[in-house]
Structures are given as structure tokens and as C-alpha cells.
Design a protein around this motif. Structure first.
Motif, PDB file in Angstrom:
ATOM      1  N   VAL A  96       0.945  -1.558  -0.120  1.00  0.00           N
ATOM      2  CA  VAL A  96      -0.166  -0.012  -0.016  1.00  0.00           C
ATOM      3  C   VAL A  96       0.697   1.511   0.232  1.00  0.00           C
ATOM      4  CG1 VAL A  96      -1.660   1.415   1.646  1.00  0.00           C
ATOM      5  CG2 VAL A  96      -1.975  -1.605   1.180  1.00  0.00           C
ATOM      6  N   LEU A  97       2.475   1.243   0.716  1.00  0.00           N
ATOM      7  CA  LEU A  97       2.898   2.321   0.683  1.00  0.00           C
ATOM      8  C   LEU A  97       3.099   2.651  -0.234  1.00  0.00           C
ATOM      9  CD1 LEU A  97       4.564   1.581   4.219  1.00  0.00           C
ATOM     10  CD2 LEU A  97       2.763   2.837   3.508  1.00  0.00           C
ATOM     11  N   THR A  98       3.629   1.895  -0.619  1.00  0.00           N
ATOM     12  CA  THR A  98       4.249   2.269  -2.781  1.00  0.00           C
ATOM     13  C   THR A  98       3.750   2.302  -3.788  1.00  0.00           C
ATOM     14  OG1 THR A  98       3.234  -0.139  -4.020  1.00  0.00           O
ATOM     15  CG2 THR A  98       5.705  -0.511  -2.487  1.00  0.00           C
ATOM     16  N   LEU A  99       1.872   3.294  -3.489  1.00  0.00           N
ATOM     17  CA  LEU A  99       1.169   3.370  -4.380  1.00  0.00           C
ATOM     18  C   LEU A  99       1.093   4.898  -5.089  1.00  0.00           C
ATOM     19  CD1 LEU A  99      -2.323   1.996  -3.070  1.00  0.00           C
ATOM     20  CD2 LEU A  99      -0.964   1.003  -4.789  1.00  0.00           C
ATOM     21  N   LYS A 100       1.330   5.622  -5.472  1.00  0.00           N
ATOM     22  CA  LYS A 100       0.990   6.442  -5.673  1.00  0.00           C
ATOM     23  C   LYS A 100      -0.152   7.189  -5.814  1.00  0.00           C
ATOM     24  CE  LYS A 100       5.525   6.444  -7.805  1.00  0.00           C
ATOM     25  NZ  LYS A 100       6.322   5.924  -6.407  1.00  0.00           N
ATOM     26  N   ASP A 101      -1.032   7.220  -6.500  1.00  0.00           N
ATOM     27  CA  ASP A 101      -2.426   7.152  -6.703  1.00  0.00           C
ATOM     28  C   ASP A 101      -2.963   6.846  -5.134  1.00  0.00           C
ATOM     29  OD1 ASP A 101      -2.789   7.762  -9.422  1.00  0.00           O
ATOM     30  OD2 ASP A 101      -1.990   5.594  -9.168  1.00  0.00           O
ATOM     31  N   THR A 102      -4.520   7.548  -5.355  1.00  0.00           N
ATOM     32  CA  THR A 102      -5.258   7.224  -3.652  1.00  0.00           C
ATOM     33  C   THR A 102      -6.542   6.452  -4.280  1.00  0.00           C
ATOM     34  OG1 THR A 102      -6.572   9.225  -4.086  1.00  0.00           O
ATOM     35  CG2 THR A 102      -3.897   9.031  -2.693  1.00  0.00           C
ATOM     36  N   PRO A 103      -5.999   5.344  -4.022  1.00  0.00           N
ATOM     37  CA  PRO A 103      -7.155   4.015  -4.489  1.00  0.00           C
ATOM     38  C   PRO A 103      -8.341   4.584  -2.730  1.00  0.00           C
ATOM     39  CG  PRO A 103      -5.267   3.001  -4.508  1.00  0.00           C
ATOM     40  CD  PRO A 103      -5.194   4.246  -4.301  1.00  0.00           C
TER      41      PRO A 103
END
Lengths: 113, 136
Positions: free
Chosen positions: A37-44
Motif C-alpha cells: 500500500v505504501l508503494t502506491l502513487k494514487d489514492t484508491p
């Protein structure tokens, strides 16, 4: 799709965030691995089976503010308290991760990757 | 602006408190949200590492006009092979750490991806120091 429709689709309880239920959600990401989750650039919207204080902290750090907890796991008071600080929405549904994701995908919620 | 936080071994309940506090400060300083996210994700990863692997430590944060400097210094077993630890997927985490959603060997590589400068120094049996910088 609104959060209200998502809650109905997943037969979910709204643990916190009642005032935001008319907001639209387009994308979701499912994981029990907070490192991922900490690698996500977006905010789904996050669909997860991991239900502890680090779920909330991780979402705070990753700027995610909508969480669906699967399998009716107990969302504790300290989780709610922390989520309140960041105006998060937490839904808790009885379905498995597989079923919840299947229903959401079928209803048009898009994946990130 | 200088801030200091103490990290306690195995204290997962409070893991992320320092990062959360830094996030609030940076937001108050109107730092761009994308940069805030990079800073706090990297710091949170380092904080979780210190709690998961070491016997406690310190988080030191210095916010300057054009950058933030962060140091996470722990007392702990140290890292025998830093290059190996930097590889994605390499992990020595205990089951308890994995139960919290971490320990997949993604922490150090993710710090590297989010910061402008990363320096890891370690002495086996003494501890590890992670120094990071992010430019505003």
C-alpha cells in the motif's frame, strides 16, 4: 459509484464516515500487505483483510482515506479514533476479499494496475 | 525547525506517530502534498523498521526552507549486508511484524524511491542509522 452504493452492494456496515457516503469512488486496490500500500502513487479505496491500527496509519501516510475491511473483522475503537482525525471512511463487510473484489469489479470499480 | 521522537522496540501501536506528526507540520507549512507523501512514506518505513528489527531508537527531523532531513538511528542487531537488505523481497522480519502487514522486504527499497538522498550505515551488534533528505 457512490460509497453509499458500495456499502449496499457489499452489505457493509459504516464504521465511520457517514457524512461522506455520497462521494464517488472510481478505483480500488486490495491488499493485506501494508508495504505494498505504501508503494502506491494514487489514492484508491483500499479493500483489506488486515484490521489493526497499522492499517489506519498506513492509509494516513499513503493519503488513502476510504477503507473496506472484509470478513467482518473487528474495527476497534482506537482505529476509529485515529481514522476520525483524518476524516476517513471505514466500511466493514461480511464477504471474503475475493467476493468483495469480484462484486466491486463487476459493478465498474476500476483497478489501478 | 528541529523535532525529536523516541521509538520503542516492538511498540507497533505507536508505530507511525513520528511520521504522522511530521505530516501535520509539513501540511501546516503548506508543503506540496506530493512531497509530503514521499517524506512520510519514507519516514514511516524507517520508523517501522526500527520498531520491528531494533531495540528502540530516535527519530530526528530537521525542516529547512528548501528541504527536510530525517535521521532514524536505532540500537539493534545491525545489518550485516546492506546491499542485500536494499534488495526488494529480502527480509528478516519476525512473524509478528508480518502480522502487522510489513516484513515483505520492501521497506528500504521504498525509502530509496521516495527520497532524494539516502544513506544507510550499520554496525553489527550496535545499530543502524538511516539518513534521508527530501527537497521541497
Amino acid at each position: 459509484m457512490t460509497l453509499r452504493e458500495i456499502a449496499k452492494l457489499l452489505n457493509a456496515t459504516v464504521c465511520i464516515g457517514e457524512s461522506r457516503l455520497d462521494e464517488e469512488v472510481e478505483h480500488a486496490f486490495a491488499s493485506d500487505l501494508m508495504s505494498d500500500v505504501l508503494t502506491l502513487k494514487d489514492t484508491p479505496m483500499l479493500v483489506t483483510g488486515l484490521c489493526n491500527i497499522q492499517t489506519i496509519r498506513t492509509c494516513d501516510m499513503a493519503s488513502l482515506d476510504i477503507i473496506v475491511v472484509v470478513r467482518n473483522k473487528k474495527v476497534t475503537d482506537d482505529m476509529i479514533e485515529l481514522a476520525e482525525d483524518d476524516d476517513m471512511v471505514i466500511l466493514s463487510c461480511p464477504y471474503s476479499m475475493f467476493k468483495a473484489c469480484g462484486l466491486l469489479y463487476d459493478a465498474g470499480i476500476k483497478p489501478l494496475y | 525547525m528541529h523535532q525529536e521522537y523516541t521509538v520503542v522496540e516492538g511498540d507497533f501501536v505507536n508505530a507511525g506517530k513520528a511520521s504522522s506528526s511530521v505530516k501535520k507540520t509539513l501540511k501546516q507549512l503548506n508543503v506540496e502534498p506530493g512531497i509530503v507523501k514521499r517524506v512520510v512514506v519514507a519516514l514511516y518505513e524507517a520508523e517501522v523498521n526500527a520498531i520491528a528489527h531494533a531495540y528502540g531508537g530516535k527519530v530526528l527531523v530537521d525542516i529547512e526552507s528548501d528541504k527536510i532531513k530525517m535521521v532514524v538511528a536505532d540500537k539493534g542487531p545491525g545489518i550485516p549486508d546492506i546491499a542485500l537488505a536494499m534488495q526488494e523481497g529480502y527480509s528478516t522480519a519476525r512473524p509478528e511484524v508480518r502480522d502487522m502487514g510489513f516484513g515483505a522486504g520492501m521497506g528500504l527499497p521504498n525509502m530509496q524511491k521516495n527520497v532524494d538522498k539516502l544513506n544507510v550505515t550499520s554496525e553489527v551488534g550496535v545499530g543502524t542509522t538511516v539518513e534521508m533528505e527530501v527537497n521541497f
